[in-house]
Design an enzyme around this catalytic site. Structure first.
Site, PDB file in Angstrom:
ATOM      1  N   ALA A 156      -2.245 125.965  19.304  1.00  0.00           N
ATOM      2  CA  ALA A 156      -0.820 126.100  19.622  1.00  0.00           C
ATOM      3  C   ALA A 156      -0.288 127.485  19.253  1.00  0.00           C
ATOM      4  O   ALA A 156      -0.984 128.297  18.635  1.00  0.00           O
ATOM      5  CB  ALA A 156      -0.045 125.013  18.903  1.00  0.00           C
ATOM      6  N   HIS A 157       0.948 127.730  19.598  1.00  0.00           N
ATOM      7  CA  HIS A 157       1.545 129.047  19.368  1.00  0.00           C
ATOM      8  C   HIS A 157       1.587 129.417  17.885  1.00  0.00           C
ATOM      9  O   HIS A 157       1.847 128.593  17.034  1.00  0.00           O
ATOM     10  CB  HIS A 157       2.933 129.174  19.997  1.00  0.00           C
ATOM     11  CG  HIS A 157       3.920 128.107  19.673  1.00  0.00           C
ATOM     12  ND1 HIS A 157       5.166 128.093  20.235  1.00  0.00           N
ATOM     13  CD2 HIS A 157       3.859 127.017  18.880  1.00  0.00           C
ATOM     14  CE1 HIS A 157       5.826 127.052  19.781  1.00  0.00           C
ATOM     15  NE2 HIS A 157       5.070 126.397  18.974  1.00  0.00           N
TER      16      HIS A 157
END
Lengths: 340, 340, 340
Positions: free
Chosen positions: C240-241
């Site tokens: 994920a980011h």
């Protein structure tokens, strides 16, 4: 729009027809939503009461339920299987033979069969062999020396690497990748980190295999990864290098099977099952959803793990206790010994 | 580079401005990394001490924290929401209108709206309808009869099958597949193996739906799979045939939802949740990460399952005891009965 | 077909050669399947008995096992590492330099290095920089301003968004997506639903990183998502980011790492591990398969969670008891107190 008479449907299914043989059927639908032009089916007795209200022009059902429906009907042994067979008639996406789109880049040393449908921007590598009546969607890439059997259908944006064998009558959905490198690395104790093990095996896929979207089946390290005839695989499944999946096994979405594991025939894996590498699962094994499989299974049957979701407030108390389980068991034993 | 004055930002957010209205802002950044040309924000009081050191040219904050920052500021009710709204200004990837690339293969019977951006090697099938200001990245495939609403953005290498409806203002990221066949097969007791059930339904996706990368949403068996307005879906999510996802529900990465399950509105699923098929989850339900959901949920609230990772040595002892739990409980009961 | 003498192999590996230096080797295979023209290796003592029957022309083994094989041999310290190094010689897919296919759409403001292989229908955006000897498979899309380092190989149908940095000597497999938007949304309390947070950061990937098929690494919200040198990532992994993955960490298939989590160096994650967001895992941590990681880990070592699949009949009884665990523990305590 497909249009067929009830008589023709009965004949194609080997069904006994009662009612209006000349009725024109243009679609298939559930009992609750069927219109007069649709055929429907009763596969599960629990829905029998819908027979009273259905608008379906005809219904497929078993002998034992036939009396519950007064309209036109096809009487068969296995209505669900008949529905499956019928569904093919109404799938318009299977009707095209579009030829080879002029933008397809087909290597001069690839062979392409008769009556194929090859979409725009397909790329077919040197030495690849594409069978008769194969359908390949736009943007799909077929690597060098890869073989695709007759009547196999690859959707758009599929990637098949080099040296892969796919049998006849298979279906592969979009974004699926067959033949990427297995995850093989040796720890490099001299320089630190990892040394890539080039994956020199291929993938061999049998006939009548269906593979969903965004699934990845890796090529073998030295020998091939093997998927036998009739295997069905859902979306986002990971099959690692050198796995061997036996005939007619069904693998639901989000499952992952680690390297060199061997799964038997006629197994069924519900969603998100994880299977460790280098083990063997015998024939006719079922794993319930999200099972964590860490050991070989030599007896057919159903296997499970995990616990089901409950309100977080309750779960929290019990999850804490999980980490005290050994202590609890030891204390229980001590208490028992005082009573002997 | 985007450039905007603090006054213009205040007006666009409906914020109260204190400080230098003419300040030129060229970017947005966290308090710790912001430069003098950036605007920043305080969404979580825990970071308030960063206000003393931040180099940000201006900060968005709540009335109650406004006194903690002496520089230029925008005072609002919900700084996090304002940050979200502002972020759009600084996303250069949204600025292009590139027209239709000459290599795009658009069927003569497809309709394409105004001011679209259609990248190289896009393929749009017969009867598809592409709305105004739609953006489609390179290599994306749009099937026959599929509809894409105004201002919807499909990234590169997306695959949308035939007969799919996507609403307005949606975003779909790369390698995502919408409308592949659901995993429907009938056991073929006559011939062994499986008989494919052709998937004759479609997919209907509402407005303002965002779908991450490598996600797969399957078409329905007979009726449509439905994703309502405002649903947000992360990467590598699997949504099986005939699911129905209610408005504004959020689904984090690696979740899988099996067939025909109905999820309510405003639900939130953390990562890797698995939900069995044919159940119903009411509105406003939250599942914590990796939950295994095996039954319908009729009460709003938070639900969980699983146990957290602990050192393997300890885990091993407790995991063994899990398989003795019923025995332990029975023995405990026996011991208790001796005391009554 | 690659062909090399045993002497040349010995020299390239720094191995001591015993036997026929002029032997021509054309392949590499396991001991059980090797032919006379193959070289094989003994990495695991458990397979030593295969040395008696192997048809391999030569075998790589340790000094301590050398006496067990009477044929030609290469004696080394780490046969498995030597096998990994040798495997490169026999990987024909690495041999091509095919130049730039005329259908590749390369923006006039992109830079492309020397001796590259760029396949059909590749799209390279404005300002992108492609290093020397880079290989890019058909249909792959490289976004604006993205940098791909020397000798990096991107397979077919990879998607790299804009503003991504990929180092040297990396491998990225098909259907993988790098730089799609992180899953960032603010609850919109004014209008209901979610407000998208545009993801303004990028992705920075170091050197010698290998990324499997169908993996997704999201771009950061404000700063970059970072993958350090030497990291290896399998298929269908979600990062994920704003995650940060430390040097040489290995992540097996189906793992998911939620936003802003920081993983140390030399960690290993077996398959389908889930890691919650905003935590920190120190160096040299191992997670066993399907672990659910909910808290930071500050001590190196192996961590686990979950329970293994057992017959469903037994599992059901114990799984029910899981939800009574707190009650059982409380009752046990009550009973103990009667004995004190």
């Amino acid at each position: 729009m497909t249009s067929i008479t009830l008589r023709e449907l009965a004949d194609s299914l080997g069904a006994r027809l009662e009612g209006n043989a000349g009725l024109t059927i243009t679609g298939i639908a559930g009992l609750a939503t069927a219109k007069i032009s649709d055929i429907s089916f009763l596969a599960n007795k629990a829905y029998a009461k819908l027979l009273e209200q259905t608008q379906a022009g005809a219904v497929i059902l078993r002998e034992t339920e036939a009396h519950l429906f007064s309209g036109s009907k096809l009487i068969v042994e296995d209505p669900y299987l008949c529905y499956a067979r019928l569904s093919r008639h109404f799938d318009a996406s299977y009707d095209h033979v579009s030829g080879i789109h002029p933008t397809a880049v087909i290597d001069g040393k690839a062979e392409v069969g008769q009556n194929v449908s090859i979409g725009p921007y397909v790329v077919i590598g040197r030495g690849a062999v594409i069978g008769d009546e194969v359908s390949i969607g736009s943007g799909t890439s077929i690597g060098e020396g890869t073989i695709v059997g007759n009547r196999t259908r690859l959707a758009a944006n599929v990637t098949v690497y080099h040296g892969v064998f796919i049998g006849e009558d298979c279906v592969v959905h979009s974004a699926t990748v067959i033949g990427a490198d297995g995850f093989g690395f040796a720890p490099d104790r001299e320089n630190g980190g990892w040394c890539k093990i080039h994956q020199l095996g291929g993938v061999r896929i049998g006939n009548r295999v269906e593979i969903g979207a965004s699934t990845a089946i890796d090529r073998g390290a030295l020998e091939d990864t093997v998927i036998e005839d009739g295997v069905i695989i859902d979306n986002q499944v990971h099959i690692a290098h050198n796995c061997h999946i036996g005939e007619n096994t069904a693998i639901a979405a989000n499952c992952g099977i680690a390297g060199s594991t061997r799964i038997g025939r006629n197994c069924t894996m519900a969603g998100a099952v994880g299977i460790v590498g280098h083990i063997e699962i015998t024939d006719n094994v079922h794993f319930t959803g999200m099972s964590m499989v860490t050991k070989s299974v030599s007896e057919p049957g159903s296997y499970s793990s995990g616990t089901s979701a409950v309100p977080t407030r309750e779960w929290r108390k019990n999850a804490v206790r999980f980490n005290q389980l050994n202590d609890l068991a030891t204390r229980l034993k001590a208490l028992e010994s005082k009573h002997n």
